[in-house]
Scaffold this motif. Sequence first.
Motif, PDB file in Angstrom:
ATOM      1  N   GLY A   1       8.301 -26.384  -0.019  1.00 16.06           N
ATOM      2  CA  GLY A   1       8.473 -27.767  -0.452  1.00 16.06           C
ATOM      3  C   GLY A   1       7.273 -28.390  -1.124  1.00 16.06           C
ATOM      4  N   GLU A   2       6.153 -27.668  -1.222  1.00 18.56           N
ATOM      5  CA  GLU A   2       4.966 -28.219  -1.874  1.00 18.56           C
ATOM      6  C   GLU A   2       5.101 -28.113  -3.398  1.00 18.56           C
ATOM      7  OE1 GLU A   2       2.341 -29.726  -0.481  1.00 18.56           O
ATOM      8  OE2 GLU A   2       3.386 -29.559   1.444  1.00 18.56           O
ATOM      9  N   PRO A   3       4.789 -29.182  -4.136  1.00 18.57           N
ATOM     10  CA  PRO A   3       4.933 -29.141  -5.594  1.00 18.57           C
ATOM     11  C   PRO A   3       4.090 -28.028  -6.215  1.00 18.57           C
ATOM     12  CG  PRO A   3       4.544 -31.389  -4.823  1.00 18.57           C
ATOM     13  CD  PRO A   3       4.311 -30.491  -3.650  1.00 18.57           C
ATOM     14  N   VAL A   4       4.626 -27.417  -7.260  1.00 15.64           N
ATOM     15  CA  VAL A   4       3.910 -26.368  -7.989  1.00 15.64           C
ATOM     16  C   VAL A   4       3.067 -27.022  -9.081  1.00 15.64           C
ATOM     17  CG1 VAL A   4       4.138 -24.319  -9.437  1.00 15.64           C
ATOM     18  CG2 VAL A   4       5.717 -24.687  -7.522  1.00 15.64           C
ATOM     19  N   ALA A   5       1.753 -26.832  -9.017  1.00 13.00           N
ATOM     20  CA  ALA A   5       0.826 -27.463  -9.968  1.00 13.00           C
ATOM     21  C   ALA A   5       0.674 -26.586 -11.207  1.00 13.00           C
ATOM     22  CB  ALA A   5      -0.523 -27.705  -9.304  1.00 13.00           C
ATOM     23  N   ALA A   6       1.760 -26.489 -11.984  1.00 13.65           N
ATOM     24  CA  ALA A   6       1.743 -25.678 -13.204  1.00 13.65           C
ATOM     25  C   ALA A   6       1.388 -26.575 -14.390  1.00 13.65           C
ATOM     26  CB  ALA A   6       3.103 -25.015 -13.413  1.00 13.65           C
TER      27      ALA A   6
ATOM     28  N   VAL B   1       0.863  -1.176   0.000  1.00 11.01           N
ATOM     29  CA  VAL B   1       0.000   0.000   0.000  1.00 11.01           C
ATOM     30  C   VAL B   1       0.899   1.225   0.000  1.00 11.01           C
ATOM     31  CG1 VAL B   1      -1.777   1.299   1.205  1.00 11.01           C
ATOM     32  CG2 VAL B   1      -1.825  -1.207   1.257  1.00 11.01           C
ATOM     33  N   THR B   2       0.816   2.015  -1.055  1.00 11.32           N
ATOM     34  CA  THR B   2       1.606   3.229  -1.196  1.00 11.32           C
ATOM     35  C   THR B   2       0.688   4.350  -1.658  1.00 11.32           C
ATOM     36  OG1 THR B   2       2.193   3.156  -3.558  1.00 11.32           O
ATOM     37  CG2 THR B   2       3.410   1.687  -2.078  1.00 11.32           C
ATOM     38  N   PRO B   3       1.173   5.594  -1.699  1.00  6.21           N
ATOM     39  CA  PRO B   3       0.337   6.680  -2.204  1.00  6.21           C
ATOM     40  C   PRO B   3      -0.132   6.461  -3.639  1.00  6.21           C
ATOM     41  CG  PRO B   3       2.171   7.583  -0.968  1.00  6.21           C
ATOM     42  CD  PRO B   3       2.427   6.101  -1.107  1.00  6.21           C
ATOM     43  N   LYS B   4       0.526   5.579  -4.361  1.00  8.58           N
ATOM     44  CA  LYS B   4       0.124   5.300  -5.745  1.00  8.58           C
ATOM     45  C   LYS B   4      -0.896   4.174  -5.837  1.00  8.58           C
ATOM     46  CE  LYS B   4       4.375   7.008  -7.849  1.00  8.58           C
ATOM     47  NZ  LYS B   4       5.485   6.721  -8.778  1.00  8.58           N
ATOM     48  N   GLY B   5      -1.302   3.625  -4.697  1.00 13.37           N
ATOM     49  CA  GLY B   5      -2.324   2.589  -4.725  1.00 13.37           C
ATOM     50  C   GLY B   5      -1.860   1.294  -4.104  1.00 13.37           C
ATOM     51  N   ARG B   6      -2.716   0.290  -4.217  1.00  9.97           N
ATOM     52  CA  ARG B   6      -2.443  -1.021  -3.632  1.00  9.97           C
ATOM     53  C   ARG B   6      -2.139  -2.029  -4.727  1.00  9.97           C
ATOM     54  NH1 ARG B   6      -6.354  -4.062   0.783  1.00  9.97           N
ATOM     55  NH2 ARG B   6      -4.869  -5.700   1.400  1.00  9.97           N
ATOM     56  N   GLN B   7      -1.139  -2.853  -4.501  1.00 12.27           N
ATOM     57  CA  GLN B   7      -0.751  -3.886  -5.449  1.00 12.27           C
ATOM     58  C   GLN B   7      -0.563  -5.194  -4.699  1.00 12.27           C
ATOM     59  OE1 GLN B   7       2.783  -2.219  -7.137  1.00 12.27           O
ATOM     60  NE2 GLN B   7       1.697  -0.559  -8.157  1.00 12.27           N
ATOM     61  N   LYS B   8      -1.097  -6.269  -5.262  1.00 14.30           N
ATOM     62  CA  LYS B   8      -1.022  -7.568  -4.613  1.00 14.30           C
ATOM     63  C   LYS B   8      -0.636  -8.632  -5.641  1.00 14.30           C
ATOM     64  CE  LYS B   8      -4.406  -8.589  -1.782  1.00 14.30           C
ATOM     65  NZ  LYS B   8      -5.781  -8.833  -1.300  1.00 14.30           N
ATOM     66  N   ALA B   9       0.095  -9.620  -5.173  1.00 18.99           N
ATOM     67  CA  ALA B   9       0.427 -10.759  -6.018  1.00 18.99           C
ATOM     68  C   ALA B   9       0.717 -11.948  -5.115  1.00 18.99           C
ATOM     69  CB  ALA B   9       1.635 -10.463  -6.901  1.00 18.99           C
ATOM     70  N   SER B  10       0.491 -13.137  -5.624  1.00 22.56           N
ATOM     71  CA  SER B  10       0.816 -14.369  -4.912  1.00 22.56           C
ATOM     72  C   SER B  10       1.397 -15.342  -5.920  1.00 22.56           C
ATOM     73  CB  SER B  10      -0.432 -14.969  -4.252  1.00 22.56           C
ATOM     74  OG  SER B  10      -0.135 -16.206  -3.624  1.00 22.56           O
ATOM     75  N   LEU B  11       2.625 -15.793  -5.683  1.00 25.12           N
ATOM     76  CA  LEU B  11       3.312 -16.673  -6.621  1.00 25.12           C
ATOM     77  C   LEU B  11       3.779 -17.941  -5.915  1.00 25.12           C
ATOM     78  CD1 LEU B  11       5.658 -14.063  -8.345  1.00 25.12           C
ATOM     79  CD2 LEU B  11       3.461 -14.910  -9.192  1.00 25.12           C
ATOM     80  N   HIS B  12       3.409 -19.095  -6.456  1.00 21.31           N
ATOM     81  CA  HIS B  12       3.938 -20.377  -5.981  1.00 21.31           C
ATOM     82  C   HIS B  12       4.917 -20.846  -7.044  1.00 21.31           C
ATOM     83  CE1 HIS B  12       3.132 -24.746  -4.461  1.00 21.31           C
ATOM     84  NE2 HIS B  12       4.201 -24.219  -3.899  1.00 21.31           N
ATOM     85  N   MET B  13       6.192 -20.931  -6.691  1.00 22.14           N
ATOM     86  CA  MET B  13       7.222 -21.165  -7.710  1.00 22.14           C
ATOM     87  C   MET B  13       8.230 -22.203  -7.261  1.00 22.14           C
ATOM     88  SD  MET B  13       9.271 -17.589  -7.133  1.00 22.14           S
ATOM     89  CE  MET B  13       7.752 -16.759  -6.622  1.00 22.14           C
ATOM     90  N   ASP B  14       8.903 -22.784  -8.255  1.00 22.78           N
ATOM     91  CA  ASP B  14      10.002 -23.692  -7.967  1.00 22.78           C
ATOM     92  C   ASP B  14      11.260 -23.183  -8.669  1.00 22.78           C
ATOM     93  OD1 ASP B  14       9.857 -24.461 -10.664  1.00 22.78           O
ATOM     94  OD2 ASP B  14       8.754 -26.300 -10.241  1.00 22.78           O
ATOM     95  N   ARG B  15      12.304 -23.992  -8.666  1.00 25.32           N
ATOM     96  CA  ARG B  15      13.589 -23.589  -9.241  1.00 25.32           C
ATOM     97  C   ARG B  15      13.742 -24.020 -10.697  1.00 25.32           C
ATOM     98  NH1 ARG B  15      16.544 -21.316  -5.399  1.00 25.32           N
ATOM     99  NH2 ARG B  15      15.973 -21.746  -3.232  1.00 25.32           N
ATOM    100  N   ARG B  16      12.648 -24.484 -11.296  1.00 24.96           N
ATOM    101  CA  ARG B  16      12.692 -24.885 -12.707  1.00 24.96           C
ATOM    102  C   ARG B  16      11.818 -23.983 -13.562  1.00 24.96           C
ATOM    103  NH1 ARG B  16      13.090 -28.603  -9.163  1.00 24.96           N
ATOM    104  NH2 ARG B  16      10.865 -28.645  -8.724  1.00 24.96           N
ATOM    105  N   SER B  17      11.407 -22.869 -12.987  1.00 24.85           N
ATOM    106  CA  SER B  17      10.578 -21.864 -13.679  1.00 24.85           C
ATOM    107  C   SER B  17       9.138 -22.308 -13.868  1.00 24.85           C
ATOM    108  CB  SER B  17      11.195 -21.482 -15.030  1.00 24.85           C
ATOM    109  OG  SER B  17      12.437 -20.842 -14.848  1.00 24.85           O
ATOM    110  N   ASN B  18       8.672 -23.264 -13.063  1.00 24.71           N
ATOM    111  CA  ASN B  18       7.234 -23.518 -12.977  1.00 24.71           C
ATOM    112  C   ASN B  18       6.657 -22.539 -11.966  1.00 24.71           C
ATOM    113  OD1 ASN B  18       6.827 -25.952 -14.664  1.00 24.71           O
ATOM    114  ND2 ASN B  18       8.251 -26.871 -13.191  1.00 24.71           N
TER     115      ASN B  18
END
Length: 322
Positions: free
Chosen positions: A288-293, A99-116
């Motif tokens: 450690g949970e698998p990424v379901a990509a 939350v900044t004066p320019k607005g609110r930004q949100k994201a949630s990423l579940h990722m692994d080390r293989r770019s999934n």
Amino acid sequence: MNGRMGARRRWIRATALSLAMGAAVGTLASCGSDGSVTYAGGTFEEVDRGASTVDGAGSTTDGGAEPASADEVRARKLASEGMELLRSADTVRIGIDMVTPKGRQKASLHMDRRSNCTGTFDAGPERRGDLIMIAGGATYVRFTDASLDAIVERGALRGPETAARVRERTALARGKYLKLPARSGSGTGTGGPGAPVGQCDLDEFTEKVGTPEPDEVIKALPVTRRYGKDVTPLVEKDDGEETTVYVAASGEPYILGVEVTRSGGTLRGGVGGSGGEQTMKLRMSDYGEPVAAVAPAPGLTVDISRIGPGGPGSPGGGLFEV
């Protein structure tokens, strides 16, 4: 001022900003953001953390600074162990809420080390949806109906020709994943305008994780409840800005969250603008949970080329050029 004040802000805060900006920039760029990510501090490497020399017990080794207290040594040790667990994790979900004066930004990423990678994003009315990134393959981005409606409304203000072009493009995207091709010559990310910038990969995030400054003052507070778990808050304060890292209080000290708050001004690292309280929250989970990509069914996708440059209604432009 304490003799250890000068460099203390360079590690936990810089690491948190790098993780947060990686999530925001990587996700929002993949969904056609036109620069709405409020990061003005240059590249991640320019968020200076300086060098660090901490011995095995967690005590400072520079010899010239005031010795750390036992509580500070414990806090630094917990922070170091938590960062190392994050750095060595095979997979993790990182949520960001700014939350900044320019607005609110949100994201949630579940990722692994293989770019999934899978995740959701929210950078305003026209930038909400979810994404799927397949290692070595395409990236799929789907916008909510409400976001597409907002794009149509903005297009209608630009005259009949633009309005017609925007209606055509959003009609193709409605209920579908936009398919962006893999980047040429690389197994990660995609290429072209509005494409991901290679940030949806755990290696990209954790390479920014450093180690404590010898002069850094971190305090461990009593165990409390957060995220439905017992956590130990690790706190550092400087010039009206407070950073708190929450590590698991039982078992290994996994980092479960980070919060940065500043009253007025700009969060260090260039986040935000001036005036009002600004906050940044990170949430780490699913270690450690698998990424379901998994790629969506063909009937649920539309190739970005039908909407982007050379797409219908115009020889150039894209979904957001209205």
